[in-house]
Design an enzyme around this catalytic site. Structure first.
Site, PDB file in Angstrom:
ATOM      1  N   LYS A 171       0.034   4.266  -0.183  1.00  0.00           N
ATOM      2  CA  LYS A 171      -0.612   5.425   0.457  1.00  0.00           C
ATOM      3  C   LYS A 171      -0.440   6.679  -0.414  1.00  0.00           C
ATOM      4  O   LYS A 171      -0.373   6.568  -1.636  1.00  0.00           O
ATOM      5  CB  LYS A 171      -0.059   5.639   1.863  1.00  0.00           C
ATOM      6  CG  LYS A 171      -0.045   4.368   2.687  1.00  0.00           C
ATOM      7  CD  LYS A 171       0.154   4.630   4.143  1.00  0.00           C
ATOM      8  CE  LYS A 171       0.329   3.309   4.875  1.00  0.00           C
ATOM      9  NZ  LYS A 171       0.084   3.392   6.286  1.00  0.00           N
ATOM     10  N   GLU A 218      -6.945   4.015   7.884  1.00  0.00           N
ATOM     11  CA  GLU A 218      -6.762   5.468   7.717  1.00  0.00           C
ATOM     12  C   GLU A 218      -8.015   6.079   7.109  1.00  0.00           C
ATOM     13  O   GLU A 218      -8.383   7.228   7.416  1.00  0.00           O
ATOM     14  CB  GLU A 218      -5.514   5.745   6.858  1.00  0.00           C
ATOM     15  CG  GLU A 218      -4.245   5.506   7.671  1.00  0.00           C
ATOM     16  CD  GLU A 218      -3.023   5.134   6.852  1.00  0.00           C
ATOM     17  OE1 GLU A 218      -3.022   5.325   5.622  1.00  0.00           O
ATOM     18  OE2 GLU A 218      -2.060   4.634   7.457  1.00  0.00           O
ATOM     19  N   GLU A 264      -5.523  -5.642  10.152  1.00  0.00           N
ATOM     20  CA  GLU A 264      -4.501  -4.646  10.456  1.00  0.00           C
ATOM     21  C   GLU A 264      -4.845  -3.959  11.773  1.00  0.00           C
ATOM     22  O   GLU A 264      -5.690  -3.058  11.800  1.00  0.00           O
ATOM     23  CB  GLU A 264      -4.447  -3.584   9.355  1.00  0.00           C
ATOM     24  CG  GLU A 264      -4.160  -4.141   7.983  1.00  0.00           C
ATOM     25  CD  GLU A 264      -3.583  -3.070   7.073  1.00  0.00           C
ATOM     26  OE1 GLU A 264      -2.446  -3.254   6.638  1.00  0.00           O
ATOM     27  OE2 GLU A 264      -4.257  -2.059   6.829  1.00  0.00           O
ATOM     28  N   ASN A 267       0.868  -1.184   0.000  1.00  0.00           N
ATOM     29  CA  ASN A 267       0.000   0.000   0.000  1.00  0.00           C
ATOM     30  C   ASN A 267       0.903   1.232   0.000  1.00  0.00           C
ATOM     31  O   ASN A 267       1.545   1.528   1.009  1.00  0.00           O
ATOM     32  CB  ASN A 267      -0.886  -0.043   1.252  1.00  0.00           C
ATOM     33  CG  ASN A 267      -1.680   1.238   1.430  1.00  0.00           C
ATOM     34  OD1 ASN A 267      -1.807   2.047   0.509  1.00  0.00           O
ATOM     35  ND2 ASN A 267      -2.216   1.424   2.635  1.00  0.00           N
ATOM     36  N   GLY A 313       2.124   1.704  10.795  1.00  0.00           N
ATOM     37  CA  GLY A 313       3.047   2.839  10.709  1.00  0.00           C
ATOM     38  C   GLY A 313       3.699   3.194  12.035  1.00  0.00           C
ATOM     39  O   GLY A 313       4.313   4.251  12.177  1.00  0.00           O
ATOM     40  N   HIS A 351      -9.524   0.664   4.597  1.00  0.00           N
ATOM     41  CA  HIS A 351      -8.256   0.817   5.331  1.00  0.00           C
ATOM     42  C   HIS A 351      -8.510   1.674   6.571  1.00  0.00           C
ATOM     43  O   HIS A 351      -9.322   2.602   6.544  1.00  0.00           O
ATOM     44  CB  HIS A 351      -7.205   1.478   4.416  1.00  0.00           C
ATOM     45  CG  HIS A 351      -5.836   1.452   5.021  1.00  0.00           C
ATOM     46  ND1 HIS A 351      -5.428   2.373   5.945  1.00  0.00           N
ATOM     47  CD2 HIS A 351      -4.790   0.597   4.839  1.00  0.00           C
ATOM     48  CE1 HIS A 351      -4.178   2.087   6.313  1.00  0.00           C
ATOM     49  NE2 HIS A 351      -3.778   1.014   5.647  1.00  0.00           N
ATOM     50  N   SER A 355       3.285  -2.717  10.228  1.00  0.00           N
ATOM     51  CA  SER A 355       4.735  -2.717  10.404  1.00  0.00           C
ATOM     52  C   SER A 355       5.403  -4.032   9.986  1.00  0.00           C
ATOM     53  O   SER A 355       6.341  -4.503  10.625  1.00  0.00           O
ATOM     54  CB  SER A 355       5.098  -2.342  11.844  1.00  0.00           C
ATOM     55  OG  SER A 355       4.601  -1.048  12.149  1.00  0.00           O
TER      56      SER A 355
HETATM   57  C1  PEP Z   1      -0.780  -0.204   5.826  1.00  0.00           C
HETATM   58  O1  PEP Z   1      -0.724   0.911   5.353  1.00  0.00           O
HETATM   59  O2  PEP Z   1      -1.730  -0.936   5.491  1.00  0.00           O
HETATM   60  C2  PEP Z   1       0.257  -0.638   6.754  1.00  0.00           C
HETATM   61  C3  PEP Z   1       0.157  -1.820   7.303  1.00  0.00           C
HETATM   62  O3  PEP Z   1       1.292   0.228   6.991  1.00  0.00           O
HETATM   63  P1  PEP Z   1       2.714  -0.125   7.705  1.00  0.00           P
HETATM   64  O4  PEP Z   1       3.208  -1.394   7.073  1.00  0.00           O
HETATM   65  O5  PEP Z   1       3.571   1.045   7.409  1.00  0.00           O
HETATM   66  O6  PEP Z   1       2.428  -0.310   9.154  1.00  0.00           O
END
Ligand code: PEP
Length: 254
Positions: A11, A98, A168, A9, A174, A96, A214
């Protein structure tokens, strides 16, 4: 046997030229990874160009969101799933955290977007996950179960063949904090059980459940060693072709 999916992703990062450069750098590095599915999700504006440049390779293209409608209409700022297909997408990320946290995404809009994506022939990567407060209150499984029940409501067994779930935990996205392999496994097993209850055990056995939060080259193997972890949705570490390719090329025996 569920084929692993490793999805990146991107973003709101990368102008078109940077996105193309990363995709072209990635292409040869993952060219032999044919026993897994590889997906990258650039920003809307880069979708067409990147998809053209990886055409014929084993890299698939996802959008990061879509409209709830497929028909043309007065929906300023929205992009329909049909338009995403037209731009070269095969997948779309929906719900997601976010988008849920900052852009008003709800379980109801996730459900509508998922149905719209499926009707356009896309694979929907439906994201679920609890916040830190919800986990600390002991409600993580209840929250995720409810997100799944609402988000997947009304989907048929055939629809479920084009659904990928991404678990997630919001507190791991992040932040550099990864769920322990046991935490991931426990939740993935709970996700599979919820899907077995709603859509039957045949569907639940087949659905791919990705872990996100992460994920890095140095933790992918231990996460993938969990029986119900079928891949990863990767944010930060997918922005760099070298680090993403190391995740894609994870070796269970290492
Ligand atoms: C994501 O954006 O779905 C995500 C898991 O980000 P990160 O790997 O940076 O934690």
């Amino acid at each position: 046997m569920r084929k692993p999916v490793i999805a990146g992703n991107w973003k709101m990062f990368k102008l078109i030229a940077d996105a193309v450069e990363t995709a072209l750098e990635l292409k040869p590095k993952v060219a032999n990874a044919n026993d897994r599915e590889i997906v990258i999700a650039p920003v809307f504006t880069a979708l067409r160009t990147v998809s053209d440049r990886v055409d014929g390779s084993n890299i698939r293209i996802a959008a990061q969101d879509c409209a709830v409608q497929n028909e043309f209409g007065a929906h300023t700022g929205e992009v329909s799933p049909d338009m995403l297909r037209d731009a070269g997408c095969t997948h779309v990320i929906i719900g997601h955290s976010e988008r849920r946290q900052f852009y008003g995404e709800t379980d109801s809009s996730v459900n509508k977007k998922t149905k719209a994506a499926l009707s356009a022939g896309l694979v929907a990567i439906v994201c679920v996950g609890e916040s830190l407060a919800e986990r600390e209150a002991g409600n993580a499984e209840t929250v995720v179960k409810s997100q799944l029940e609402s988000g997947l409501s009304g989907l048929t067994v055939a629809d479920m063949e084009r659904i990928i779930i991404a678990y997630e935990p919001v507190w791991a996205i992040g932040t550099g904090k990864t769920a322990t392999p046991e935490q991931a496994q426990d939740m993935h097993a709970a996700v599979r059980k919820t899907i077995a209850e709603s859509h039957g055990s045949g569907v639940a056995d087949k659905v791919r459940i990705l872990y996100g939060g992460s994920v890095k080259p140095d933790n992918i193997v231990v996460l993938m060693s969990q029986p119900d972890v079928d891949g990863a949705l990767v944010g930060g570490a997918s922005l760099d072709a070298e680090s993403f390719s190391r995740i894609v090329n994870f070796d269970r025996t290492s």
